[in-house]
Design a protein around this motif. Structure first.
Motif, PDB file in Angstrom:
ATOM      1  N   ALA A 389      37.310   4.475  32.639  1.00 42.86           N
ATOM      2  CA  ALA A 389      38.250   5.534  32.258  1.00 42.86           C
ATOM      3  C   ALA A 389      37.493   6.779  31.816  1.00 42.86           C
ATOM      4  O   ALA A 389      37.800   7.897  32.239  1.00 42.86           O
ATOM      5  CB  ALA A 389      39.175   5.039  31.151  1.00 42.86           C
ATOM      6  N   THR A 390      36.484   6.598  30.981  1.00 44.90           N
ATOM      7  CA  THR A 390      35.633   7.724  30.567  1.00 44.90           C
ATOM      8  C   THR A 390      35.011   8.397  31.778  1.00 44.90           C
ATOM      9  O   THR A 390      34.951   9.630  31.869  1.00 44.90           O
ATOM     10  CB  THR A 390      34.516   7.229  29.639  1.00 44.90           C
ATOM     11  OG1 THR A 390      35.083   6.669  28.456  1.00 44.90           O
ATOM     12  CG2 THR A 390      33.560   8.352  29.263  1.00 44.90           C
ATOM     13  N   ALA A 391      34.523   7.589  32.708  1.00 46.69           N
ATOM     14  CA  ALA A 391      33.759   8.077  33.851  1.00 46.69           C
ATOM     15  C   ALA A 391      34.631   8.413  35.050  1.00 46.69           C
ATOM     16  O   ALA A 391      34.108   8.707  36.133  1.00 46.69           O
ATOM     17  CB  ALA A 391      32.726   7.023  34.244  1.00 46.69           C
ATOM     18  N   SER A 392      35.947   8.388  34.892  1.00 46.53           N
ATOM     19  CA  SER A 392      36.842   8.452  36.042  1.00 46.53           C
ATOM     20  C   SER A 392      36.704   9.732  36.857  1.00 46.53           C
ATOM     21  O   SER A 392      36.821   9.693  38.091  1.00 46.53           O
ATOM     22  CB  SER A 392      38.292   8.279  35.592  1.00 46.53           C
ATOM     23  OG  SER A 392      38.638   9.236  34.601  1.00 46.53           O
ATOM     24  N   LEU A 393      36.455  10.859  36.224  1.00 43.93           N
ATOM     25  CA  LEU A 393      36.357  12.112  36.994  1.00 43.93           C
ATOM     26  C   LEU A 393      35.141  12.113  37.910  1.00 43.93           C
ATOM     27  O   LEU A 393      35.283  12.392  39.109  1.00 43.93           O
ATOM     28  CB  LEU A 393      36.370  13.313  36.045  1.00 43.93           C
ATOM     29  CG  LEU A 393      37.706  13.516  35.311  1.00 43.93           C
ATOM     30  CD1 LEU A 393      37.585  14.605  34.253  1.00 43.93           C
ATOM     31  CD2 LEU A 393      38.816  13.871  36.299  1.00 43.93           C
TER      32      LEU A 393
END
Length: 410
Positions: A389-393
């Motif tokens: 989620a943190t790394a999603s972008l």
């Protein structure tokens, strides 16, 4: 970089879209969002089997914007979490999504944890993360109720509601999102991929992206690909702290590097409450959010996978401890009291659980990095638990870049 001439005129010749994404969690929606930014005009359809976005891993985690301190330098997790944390904060600020950069403490409570804590300091510095080492007195400056032998403060950690982030990604992407669309058949040809849903809808696309999370290995097999892994679901159980004033921010134990789990921790959320957990127990269903949810098909899938048996034989002691903490509130409370001695069992109120989609290889290895594999006209995301989620972008941008590279080469 933008890719010209990919979208718009690319749709035709018997296809409904340029890219079909299976899975409306944060990774699938970020992929759609990235495609719209890198190649405006690309027609994207997202198929999600639930009635709304982010109903599983994305919407059931602790809402932490991870710093990237835990992950091996050079790994996808390290690269994407560090850059993704900064991008997530910027995205939330641009779209008015409540968030906060709180920082967090990682606390050693036993002497044998001190070498691992010092190793985290070194890893954080290698990953370019600001880290401050603390002694016992300095710990109480940040968290008066927390006790430990030593700690580190990680300033770039934050909190957010990833459900709201997902809804914004869906809106900003311009993609067509079809809810209630569970996939049961995939037919891949040289010129296109056709996907059928259980309701009988058929979608044809130039490219397929599998972001199905808890079911990603099954989607890979439907496409005719051998993923070389199986999803073994681990339930993470949470409690709400009824005395949230005991904790100012985020407090974590020192994790065991042999496992991809961070241990029971305390997380102050955007709404002001404090989440305690999660543990990590084997779930009896891919979507098994409690012990009463049992799916024979899911259990049979696990039992048929050699890696599940090898994993169990290797880590049974750890697993037994996690199950004990699941079945005994007193045992769970003792785990919390290592960090926060003032907590009692009466302070813990059961909260909604989540299920981690953990990829396990045939040899029993728990995959410890994001796993993205290319196949003809298809990209499979086969391991994307926390910190996805943190790394999603950046994950979405990586997937979109691979898709567009395929179009360019065609």
């Amino acid at each position: 970089m933008q890719y010209a001439g990919v979208g718009g005129s690319g749709v035709g010749g018997g296809v409904d879209c340029d890219v079909l994404v299976i899975g409306g969690g944060i990774v699938g929606l970020s992929t759609a969002h990235a495609l719209s930014r890198l190649a405006p005009g690309t027609k994207v359809i997202v198929l999600e089997k639930e009635s709304g976005p982010a109903r599983h891993q994305t919407g059931r985690n602790s809402g932490v914007i991870h710093s990237g301190i835990y992950y091996r330098p050079g790994s996808l997790k390290a690269r994407f979490a560090v850059s993704g944390a900064a991008e997530m904060v910027k995205f939330c600020a641009e779209h008015g999504i409540p968030h906060e950069v709180t920082g967090k403490l990682i606390v050693a409570t036993e002497r044998e944890e001190l070498p691992r804590l010092h190793a985290l300091v070194q890893r954080g510095r290698e990953n370019g993360i600001p880290v401050r080492e603390l002694g016992p007195a300095q710990i109480t400056e940040y968290e008066p109720q927390v006790q430990g032998l030593a700690a580190i403060h990680v300033g770039s950690t934050g909190i957010v509601d990833y459900g709201r982030v997902s809804a914004q990604l869906a809106q900003s992407s311009g993609a067509e999102i079809v809810y209630g669309a569970e996939v049961d058949l995939i037919s891949r040809r040289a010129s296109a991929v056709a996907v059928r849903t259980t309701s009988g809808l058929v979608f044809r696309s130039r490219m397929l992206v599998n972001c199905a999370g808890l079911h990603c290995d099954r989607i890979a097999r439907l496409a005719g690909d051998d993923p070389g892994m199986r999803i073994i679901p681990f339930r993470g159980e949470y409690y709400d702290l009824t005395r949230p004033d005991l904790v100012r921010g985020l407090v974590y134990p020192v994790p065991d590097p042999a496992f991809p789990f961070l241990g029971v921790h305390l997380t102050r959320g955007i709404g002001g409450g404090v989440h305690v957990g999660p543990n990590a127990v084997p779930a009896l269903a891919r979507e098994g959010y409690d012990w009463s949810t049992v799916r024979p098909r899911d259990i049979a899938d696990e039992l048929a996978w050699p890696g599940a048996w090898r994993m169990a034989s290797r880590h049974w002691r750890y697993g037994t401890g996690e199950i004990h903490r699941s079945l005994s509130k007193q045992a769970f409370t003792r785990a919390v009291r290592r960090l926060l001695p003032a907590v009692t069992a009466a302070d813990l109120h059961p909260a909604a659980a989540g299920v981690r989609a953990q990829a396990v290889l045939r040899n029993g290895t728990l995959v410890d990095d994001f796993l993205i594999r290319d196949a003809p006209r298809t990209i499979h995301v086969l391991n994307a638990p926390s910190p996805a989620a943190t790394a999603s972008l950046p994950i979405g941008r990586e997937i979109a870049t691979r898709v567009l590279r395929t179009f360019t080469a065609a």
